[in-house]
Design a protein around this motif. Structure first.
Motif, PDB file in Angstrom:
ATOM      1  N   LEU A 175      37.001  -0.288 -23.044  1.00 18.13           N
ATOM      2  CA  LEU A 175      37.485   0.271 -24.323  1.00 18.13           C
ATOM      3  C   LEU A 175      37.543   1.791 -24.249  1.00 18.13           C
ATOM      4  N   VAL A 176      36.450   2.368 -23.819  1.00 17.82           N
ATOM      5  CA  VAL A 176      36.369   3.836 -23.838  1.00 17.82           C
ATOM      6  C   VAL A 176      37.191   4.453 -22.703  1.00 17.82           C
ATOM      7  N   GLN A 177      37.262   3.760 -21.575  1.00 14.47           N
ATOM      8  CA  GLN A 177      38.094   4.277 -20.483  1.00 14.47           C
ATOM      9  C   GLN A 177      39.580   4.208 -20.865  1.00 14.47           C
ATOM     10  N   PHE A 178      39.949   3.158 -21.582  1.00 14.29           N
ATOM     11  CA  PHE A 178      41.347   3.049 -22.018  1.00 14.29           C
ATOM     12  C   PHE A 178      41.653   4.143 -23.041  1.00 14.29           C
ATOM     13  N   MET A 179      40.694   4.413 -23.921  1.00 14.60           N
ATOM     14  CA  MET A 179      40.869   5.514 -24.885  1.00 14.60           C
ATOM     15  C   MET A 179      41.110   6.833 -24.155  1.00 14.60           C
ATOM     16  N   GLY A 180      40.281   7.105 -23.162  1.00 20.13           N
ATOM     17  CA  GLY A 180      40.402   8.367 -22.413  1.00 20.13           C
ATOM     18  C   GLY A 180      41.759   8.467 -21.720  1.00 20.13           C
ATOM     19  N   TYR A 181      42.191   7.344 -21.148  1.00 21.58           N
ATOM     20  CA  TYR A 181      43.476   7.305 -20.446  1.00 21.58           C
ATOM     21  C   TYR A 181      44.632   7.580 -21.416  1.00 21.58           C
ATOM     22  N   LEU A 182      44.625   6.862 -22.563  1.00 20.63           N
ATOM     23  CA  LEU A 182      45.690   7.039 -23.567  1.00 20.63           C
ATOM     24  C   LEU A 182      45.713   8.449 -24.142  1.00 20.63           C
ATOM     25  N   TYR A 183      44.525   8.970 -24.420  1.00 20.06           N
ATOM     26  CA  TYR A 183      44.372  10.287 -25.041  1.00 20.06           C
ATOM     27  C   TYR A 183      45.015  11.367 -24.163  1.00 20.06           C
ATOM     28  N   ASN A 184      44.751  11.270 -22.854  1.00 24.53           N
ATOM     29  CA  ASN A 184      45.311  12.264 -21.933  1.00 24.53           C
ATOM     30  C   ASN A 184      46.806  12.066 -21.727  1.00 24.53           C
ATOM     31  N   LYS A 193      48.707  12.148 -25.606  1.00 25.90           N
ATOM     32  CA  LYS A 193      48.374  13.297 -26.477  1.00 25.90           C
ATOM     33  C   LYS A 193      48.231  12.862 -27.948  1.00 25.90           C
ATOM     34  N   LEU A 194      47.554  11.759 -28.148  1.00 26.91           N
ATOM     35  CA  LEU A 194      47.293  11.259 -29.503  1.00 26.91           C
ATOM     36  C   LEU A 194      46.059  11.934 -30.071  1.00 26.91           C
ATOM     37  N   ASP A 195      45.843  11.775 -31.400  1.00 23.18           N
ATOM     38  CA  ASP A 195      44.570  12.237 -31.958  1.00 23.18           C
ATOM     39  C   ASP A 195      43.518  11.134 -31.781  1.00 23.18           C
ATOM     40  N   PHE A 196      42.289  11.447 -32.152  1.00 27.40           N
ATOM     41  CA  PHE A 196      41.153  10.543 -31.988  1.00 27.40           C
ATOM     42  C   PHE A 196      41.434   9.201 -32.688  1.00 27.40           C
ATOM     43  N   ASN A 245      44.218   7.677 -33.775  1.00 34.46           N
ATOM     44  CA  ASN A 245      45.281   6.845 -33.214  1.00 34.46           C
ATOM     45  C   ASN A 245      44.958   6.365 -31.804  1.00 34.46           C
ATOM     46  N   THR A 246      44.141   7.120 -31.080  1.00 32.12           N
ATOM     47  CA  THR A 246      43.726   6.661 -29.752  1.00 32.12           C
ATOM     48  C   THR A 246      42.917   5.372 -29.881  1.00 32.12           C
ATOM     49  N   LEU A 247      41.974   5.330 -30.820  1.00 30.47           N
ATOM     50  CA  LEU A 247      41.182   4.109 -30.998  1.00 30.47           C
ATOM     51  C   LEU A 247      42.056   2.986 -31.562  1.00 30.47           C
ATOM     52  N   LYS A 248      42.883   3.328 -32.542  1.00 32.69           N
ATOM     53  CA  LYS A 248      43.732   2.317 -33.195  1.00 32.69           C
ATOM     54  C   LYS A 248      44.631   1.621 -32.155  1.00 32.69           C
ATOM     55  N   CYS A 297      34.139  11.691 -30.697  1.00 34.69           N
ATOM     56  CA  CYS A 297      35.061  12.436 -29.832  1.00 34.69           C
ATOM     57  C   CYS A 297      34.679  13.912 -29.860  1.00 34.69           C
ATOM     58  N   GLU A 298      34.501  14.457 -28.659  1.00 35.95           N
ATOM     59  CA  GLU A 298      34.097  15.851 -28.516  1.00 35.95           C
ATOM     60  C   GLU A 298      35.087  16.819 -29.162  1.00 35.95           C
ATOM     61  N   ASP A 299      36.399  16.468 -29.141  1.00 36.67           N
ATOM     62  CA  ASP A 299      37.428  17.371 -29.679  1.00 36.67           C
ATOM     63  C   ASP A 299      37.527  17.324 -31.197  1.00 36.67           C
TER      64      ASP A 299
END
Ligand code: GLU
Length: 242
Positions: A129-138, A141-144, A146-149, A165-167
């Motif tokens: 879950l979290v690795q996919f979030m990191g991949y999508l985010y980079n 360029k989504l926000d926190f 929408n990355t989880l959604k 999310c650190e950002d």
């Protein structure tokens, strides 16, 4: 499915999280962990064993922030040890995530991400879950939020998840499908729990999330949507009496 506690406000998050985890100990678990945000950086401590072991491992000055998440794990994928304990993080260390439940299509997502060069550190289904979030985010360029959604739109299985999310260090985002999650509303502080017993010493005003709902929470406000839609969901606040 084990214990989840999250906090955002102006008190010391680690104290509230540890006391909430202790209230969930009756459910049984094999390891425990915590992540708080300190000067816009995620700081994580986790261990195999009891919440008391986690408490003694926590360096109080390293965990002095006002926002955090914590978990007691009942292992379903990967043996009980400190690496498999939650919270988990993505390779870039931007996100920290705790999860109750089982991700049934974790193998397919993991294969996809390994193919993209992502290195996994744990044996859990949760880490995808979290690795996919990191991949999508980079990549996207989504926000926190929408990355989880969007991540959850790809997931088959049961989850109660809570993420930092650190950002965007002044919010918690949580969602559920097939695993309980409640939000406690306080004055200038808010709470998340897998069970009201984790948070009822702080507030009696409770939102019960339904399957498919995702909530963004800061210390004063919240906003609920469905992971498949964009419209705002208005939910009744229940007052629990004991
Ligand atoms: N399936 C996850 C794991 O094995 C979560 C277990 C739980 O619900 O505590 O790490």
């Amino acid at each position: 499915m084990c214990g989840i506690v999250g906090y955002i406000g102006s008190s010391k998050a680690s104290d509230i999280l540890i006391s909430g985890l202790k209230r969930l100990e009756y459910r049984g678990y094999d390891s425990a962990g915590i992540c708080t945000i300190e000067n816009n950086s995620l700081v994580t401590t986790k261990c195999k064993g009891k919440v008391a072991d986690l408490e003694s491992k926590i360096n109080s000055s390293l965990h002095s922030g006002n926002i955090g998440i914590s978990h007691t794990r009942w292992a379903t994928h990967g043996e009980p040890n400190s690496i498999n304990a939650h919270p988990h993080s993505d390779v870039s260390g931007k996100f920290s995530l705790i999860h109750n439940g089982i991700i049934e299509n974790h193998y397919a997502i993991k294969e996809y991400l390994i193919d993209k060069g992502i290195e996994f550190v744990s044996d859990t289904d949760t880490e995808v879950l979290v690795q996919f979030m990191g991949y999508l985010y980079n990549k996207e360029k989504l926000d926190f939020f929408n990355t989880l959604k969007i991540t959850l739109q790809e997931v088959v299985g049961a989850y109660g998840v809570v993420v930092l999310c650190e950002d965007e260090p002044d919010k918690i985002i949580a969602a559920r499908h097939g695993s309980p999650l409640v939000v406690g509303l306080g004055e200038g502080e808010n709470f998340v729990g897998s069970d009201v017993s984790a948070i009822m010493e702080h507030t009696r005003n409770i939102l019960y999330l339904d399957d498919g709902e995702i909530i963004e929470i800061d210390k004063d406000n919240y906003s609920i949507k469905h992971i498949e839609h964009d419209s705002e969901i208005i939910k009744e606040i229940k007052k629990i009496e004991f």
